[in-house]
Design a protein around this motif. Structure first.
Motif, PDB file in Angstrom:
ATOM      1  N   LYS A  93     -20.956 -18.544  25.750  1.00 55.70           N
ATOM      2  CA  LYS A  93     -21.203 -17.207  25.215  1.00 55.70           C
ATOM      3  C   LYS A  93     -20.186 -16.831  24.137  1.00 55.70           C
ATOM      4  O   LYS A  93     -20.549 -16.337  23.054  1.00 55.70           O
ATOM      5  CB  LYS A  93     -21.173 -16.180  26.347  1.00 55.70           C
ATOM      6  N   LYS A  94     -18.925 -17.099  24.401  1.00 55.11           N
ATOM      7  CA  LYS A  94     -17.884 -16.748  23.434  1.00 55.11           C
ATOM      8  C   LYS A  94     -17.882 -17.706  22.243  1.00 55.11           C
ATOM      9  O   LYS A  94     -17.520 -17.313  21.133  1.00 55.11           O
ATOM     10  CB  LYS A  94     -16.523 -16.729  24.118  1.00 55.11           C
ATOM     11  N   SER A  95     -18.295 -18.940  22.468  1.00 58.27           N
ATOM     12  CA  SER A  95     -18.404 -19.892  21.352  1.00 58.27           C
ATOM     13  C   SER A  95     -19.509 -19.473  20.399  1.00 58.27           C
ATOM     14  O   SER A  95     -19.361 -19.569  19.169  1.00 58.27           O
ATOM     15  CB  SER A  95     -18.673 -21.305  21.888  1.00 58.27           C
ATOM     16  N   ILE A  96     -20.624 -19.003  20.936  1.00 55.50           N
ATOM     17  CA  ILE A  96     -21.721 -18.505  20.107  1.00 55.50           C
ATOM     18  C   ILE A  96     -21.256 -17.292  19.303  1.00 55.50           C
ATOM     19  O   ILE A  96     -21.566 -17.151  18.111  1.00 55.50           O
ATOM     20  CB  ILE A  96     -22.943 -18.146  20.980  1.00 55.50           C
ATOM     21  N   SER A  97     -20.495 -16.408  19.940  1.00 62.92           N
ATOM     22  CA  SER A  97     -19.964 -15.235  19.245  1.00 62.92           C
ATOM     23  C   SER A  97     -19.056 -15.648  18.093  1.00 62.92           C
ATOM     24  O   SER A  97     -19.127 -15.088  16.991  1.00 62.92           O
ATOM     25  CB  SER A  97     -19.197 -14.345  20.228  1.00 62.92           C
ATOM     26  N   ASN A  98     -18.189 -16.654  18.343  1.00 65.82           N
ATOM     27  CA  ASN A  98     -17.353 -17.193  17.273  1.00 65.82           C
ATOM     28  C   ASN A  98     -18.199 -17.666  16.102  1.00 65.82           C
ATOM     29  O   ASN A  98     -17.933 -17.354  14.935  1.00 65.82           O
ATOM     30  CB  ASN A  98     -16.522 -18.362  17.805  1.00 65.82           C
ATOM     31  N   TYR A  99     -19.224 -18.442  16.433  1.00 67.03           N
ATOM     32  CA  TYR A  99     -20.092 -19.032  15.405  1.00 67.03           C
ATOM     33  C   TYR A  99     -20.763 -17.946  14.561  1.00 67.03           C
ATOM     34  O   TYR A  99     -20.815 -18.037  13.326  1.00 67.03           O
ATOM     35  CB  TYR A  99     -21.141 -19.914  16.077  1.00 67.03           C
ATOM     36  N   LYS A 100     -21.264 -16.911  15.218  1.00 65.43           N
ATOM     37  CA  LYS A 100     -21.938 -15.832  14.494  1.00 65.43           C
ATOM     38  C   LYS A 100     -20.989 -15.053  13.600  1.00 65.43           C
ATOM     39  O   LYS A 100     -21.414 -14.426  12.622  1.00 65.43           O
ATOM     40  CB  LYS A 100     -22.611 -14.890  15.499  1.00 65.43           C
ATOM     41  N   ASN A 101     -19.702 -15.097  13.935  1.00 66.63           N
ATOM     42  CA  ASN A 101     -18.696 -14.397  13.142  1.00 66.63           C
ATOM     43  C   ASN A 101     -17.994 -15.315  12.144  1.00 66.63           C
ATOM     44  O   ASN A 101     -16.939 -14.973  11.602  1.00 66.63           O
ATOM     45  CB  ASN A 101     -17.669 -13.747  14.061  1.00 66.63           C
ATOM     46  N   GLY A 102     -18.583 -16.506  11.925  1.00 65.53           N
ATOM     47  CA  GLY A 102     -18.064 -17.414  10.914  1.00 65.53           C
ATOM     48  C   GLY A 102     -16.943 -18.327  11.363  1.00 65.53           C
ATOM     49  O   GLY A 102     -16.330 -19.011  10.543  1.00 65.53           O
ATOM     50  N   ASN A 103     -16.660 -18.352  12.676  1.00 62.13           N
ATOM     51  CA  ASN A 103     -15.614 -19.220  13.211  1.00 62.13           C
ATOM     52  C   ASN A 103     -16.283 -20.404  13.904  1.00 62.13           C
ATOM     53  O   ASN A 103     -17.008 -20.233  14.891  1.00 62.13           O
ATOM     54  CB  ASN A 103     -14.747 -18.438  14.190  1.00 62.13           C
ATOM     55  N   GLN A 104     -16.050 -21.608  13.407  1.00 66.91           N
ATOM     56  CA  GLN A 104     -16.719 -22.797  13.937  1.00 66.91           C
ATOM     57  C   GLN A 104     -16.104 -23.318  15.245  1.00 66.91           C
ATOM     58  O   GLN A 104     -16.688 -24.175  15.904  1.00 66.91           O
ATOM     59  CB  GLN A 104     -16.669 -23.911  12.888  1.00 66.91           C
ATOM     60  N   GLU A 105     -14.950 -22.803  15.618  1.00 67.01           N
ATOM     61  CA  GLU A 105     -14.252 -23.356  16.772  1.00 67.01           C
ATOM     62  C   GLU A 105     -14.869 -22.909  18.098  1.00 67.01           C
ATOM     63  O   GLU A 105     -15.296 -21.761  18.234  1.00 67.01           O
ATOM     64  CB  GLU A 105     -12.777 -22.953  16.748  1.00 67.01           C
ATOM     65  N   PRO A 106     -14.901 -23.793  19.080  1.00 68.70           N
ATOM     66  CA  PRO A 106     -15.366 -23.412  20.412  1.00 68.70           C
ATOM     67  C   PRO A 106     -14.304 -22.561  21.109  1.00 68.70           C
ATOM     68  O   PRO A 106     -13.136 -22.566  20.716  1.00 68.70           O
ATOM     69  CB  PRO A 106     -15.527 -24.760  21.115  1.00 68.70           C
ATOM     70  N   VAL A 107     -14.728 -21.836  22.132  1.00 66.66           N
ATOM     71  CA  VAL A 107     -13.801 -21.028  22.924  1.00 66.66           C
ATOM     72  C   VAL A 107     -13.624 -21.680  24.282  1.00 66.66           C
ATOM     73  O   VAL A 107     -14.605 -22.065  24.938  1.00 66.66           O
ATOM     74  CB  VAL A 107     -14.318 -19.585  23.082  1.00 66.66           C
ATOM     75  N   LEU A 108     -12.379 -21.815  24.707  1.00 66.24           N
ATOM     76  CA  LEU A 108     -12.068 -22.405  25.999  1.00 66.24           C
ATOM     77  C   LEU A 108     -11.569 -21.335  26.965  1.00 66.24           C
ATOM     78  O   LEU A 108     -10.868 -20.410  26.573  1.00 66.24           O
ATOM     79  CB  LEU A 108     -11.009 -23.502  25.857  1.00 66.24           C
ATOM     80  N   ASP A 109     -11.941 -21.490  28.218  1.00 68.07           N
ATOM     81  CA  ASP A 109     -11.562 -20.544  29.271  1.00 68.07           C
ATOM     82  C   ASP A 109     -10.995 -21.363  30.431  1.00 68.07           C
ATOM     83  O   ASP A 109     -11.704 -22.157  31.045  1.00 68.07           O
ATOM     84  CB  ASP A 109     -12.793 -19.759  29.716  1.00 68.07           C
ATOM     85  N   PHE A 110      -9.713 -21.163  30.739  1.00 67.94           N
ATOM     86  CA  PHE A 110      -9.032 -21.990  31.729  1.00 67.94           C
ATOM     87  C   PHE A 110      -8.947 -21.344  33.111  1.00 67.94           C
ATOM     88  O   PHE A 110      -8.165 -21.777  33.956  1.00 67.94           O
ATOM     89  CB  PHE A 110      -7.625 -22.330  31.233  1.00 67.94           C
ATOM     90  N   SER A 111      -9.777 -20.328  33.347  1.00 67.64           N
ATOM     91  CA  SER A 111      -9.699 -19.637  34.630  1.00 67.64           C
ATOM     92  C   SER A 111     -10.041 -20.540  35.809  1.00 67.64           C
ATOM     93  O   SER A 111      -9.605 -20.293  36.937  1.00 67.64           O
ATOM     94  CB  SER A 111     -10.624 -18.412  34.629  1.00 67.64           C
ATOM     95  N   SER A 112     -10.804 -21.596  35.575  1.00 67.13           N
ATOM     96  CA  SER A 112     -11.143 -22.517  36.666  1.00 67.13           C
ATOM     97  C   SER A 112      -9.958 -23.397  37.055  1.00 67.13           C
ATOM     98  O   SER A 112      -9.922 -23.943  38.163  1.00 67.13           O
ATOM     99  CB  SER A 112     -12.327 -23.403  36.268  1.00 67.13           C
ATOM    100  N   ALA A 113      -8.991 -23.554  36.160  1.00 71.89           N
ATOM    101  CA  ALA A 113      -7.854 -24.446  36.421  1.00 71.89           C
ATOM    102  C   ALA A 113      -6.546 -23.712  36.684  1.00 71.89           C
ATOM    103  O   ALA A 113      -5.597 -24.303  37.214  1.00 71.89           O
ATOM    104  CB  ALA A 113      -7.664 -25.391  35.232  1.00 71.89           C
ATOM    105  N   ASP A 114      -6.467 -22.441  36.322  1.00 72.89           N
ATOM    106  CA  ASP A 114      -5.198 -21.719  36.389  1.00 72.89           C
ATOM    107  C   ASP A 114      -4.559 -21.716  37.771  1.00 72.89           C
ATOM    108  O   ASP A 114      -3.353 -21.909  37.909  1.00 72.89           O
ATOM    109  CB  ASP A 114      -5.386 -20.277  35.914  1.00 72.89           C
TER     110      ASP A 114
END
Length: 265
Positions: free
Chosen positions: A122-143
Motif C-alpha cells: 500500500k505504501k509502495s503504491i503511494s510512493n509510486y503515485k507521488n513520483g517516488n520509485q522506491e518501495p516502502v519497507l515495514d519492519f514491525s514483523s521483525a522488531d
C-alpha cells in the motif's frame, strides 16, 4: 519431567556418554540439569530433571556450561524463532526464548524477515503515485525479535534478502500493482538496490551489532531448468542471471559502512 529426589533421579552417566551436571532453580524448585560433554562424546541428547531435595540445592561444585559455551571455540550455535505472524511468533513464548538465550549464541527468524513480511504494498503504491520509485519497507514483523536479541546478547542471522518465494509478485510489477506488467531490468535493479539498502540500514542503525551476517541469496539453483541452472524466479525473469551478482554487490556496499563494527557478508 516429574520431580524426583536426587537419590532416585535417573543416572546421568553411562559407558558411552560423559555428562556435565549443574544445579539450577526454576519456578521455585531446585533441579539438576545434565548436558553431554561434547568434547568427550558424539551424543547431543539433552536431559534435565527436577528435584526437591535440599542436597541438590547445596551442590555448588557442579560444572555449569551451556551448549553455546561448549561450542564457543568452534562455531556459533543457533536456533529458529518460528512463526508466520506477530501473533504466533515464538518470541512470545517465554520458556522457549529463555532456553534460546541460555544455550544459543545465534538465532534466525524463520519467516518474519523475508520480503513478503517486510515490503509494504500500500505504501509502495503511494510512493509510486507521488513520483517516488522506491518501495516502502515495514519492519514491525521483525522488531520484537531484534529487540529481544539486543536485550539478551544473542546475535541474529538476517534471513533472507533475495529468494524465489516469499517475495511478493507485485514487487516485480509496474506501479507495485497485482495486475501490472513485469518491470524492466533497469527498474528492478533500482528496486533491489533500494530494498537491500533499507534492510541493512534499518537493522544496523536501530539494532547495532545484532545482525552479524545475511543470507543474501537463498536457494537460487535448480539444475537443468535453463542454461544457467537457476530457478525461474521473478528475480531471474526481470533482471537476468546476474541478479545474484547485483544482490551481493548491493549487500556488500551497504554493509561496508558498518562492517568493521557490526556486520560481515
Amino acid at each position: 519431567n516429574q520431580a524426583a529426589d536426587v537419590e532416585t533421579a535417573p543416572a546421568v552417566s553411562n559407558d558411552t556418554v560423559e555428562w556435565v551436571e549443574s544445579t539450577k532453580t526454576a519456578n521455585g524448585e531446585n533441579y539438576v540439569e545434565a548436558i553431554p560433554d561434547i568434547s568427550k562424546t558424539n551424543t547431543y541428547n539433552y536431559i534435565s530433571y527436577y528435584s526437591t531435595s535440599e542436597k541438590v540445592a547445596k551442590k555448588q561444585n557442579s560444572a555449569e556450561k551451556s551448549l553455546k559455551d561448549l561450542c564457543d571455540s568452534y562455531f556459533k550455535l543457533g536456533f529458529g524463532i518460528t512463526g508466520y505472524s506477530n501473533e504466533n511468533c515464538a518470541v512470545k513464548l517465554p520458556k522457549y526464548m529463555e532456553l534460546g538465550a541460555e544455550h544459543f549464541s545465534s538465532c534466525t527468524l524463520t519467516n518474519l524477515m523475508k520480503p513478503s513480511y517486510i515490503l509494504n504494498q500500500k505504501k509502495s503504491i503511494s510512493n509510486y503515485k507521488n513520483g517516488n520509485q522506491e518501495p516502502v519497507l515495514d519492519f514491525s514483523s521483525a522488531d520484537a525479535s531484534l529487540k529481544w536479541c539486543m536485550k539478551n546478547g544473542v546475535q541474529m542471522r538476517g534471513h533472507t534478502l533475495v529468494w524465489h518465494t516469499q517475495a511478493p509478485e507485485w514487487f516485480f510489477k509496474e506501479g507495485y500493482s497485482d495486475k501490472g506488467e513485469l518491470v524492466s531490468r533497469e527498474v528492478m535493479l533500482v528496486r533491489m538496490d533500494s530494498m537491500i539498502r533499507q534492510y541493512l540500514t534499518y537493522v544496523q542503525e536501530n539494532y547495532p551489532g545484532v545482525v552479524y551476517c545475511w543470507d543474501v541469496v537463498n536457494e537460487a539453483v535448480e539444475p537443468g531448468i535453463n542454461e544457467y541452472n537457476l530457478r525461474d524466479s521473478y528475480w531471474y525473469r526481470t533482471i537476468g542471471a546476474d541478479y545474484i551478482y547485483y544482490a551481493f554487490k548491493y549487500a556488500r556496499e551497504y554493509s561496508q559502512k558498518y562492517a568493521k563494527e557490526y556486520a560481515s557478508i
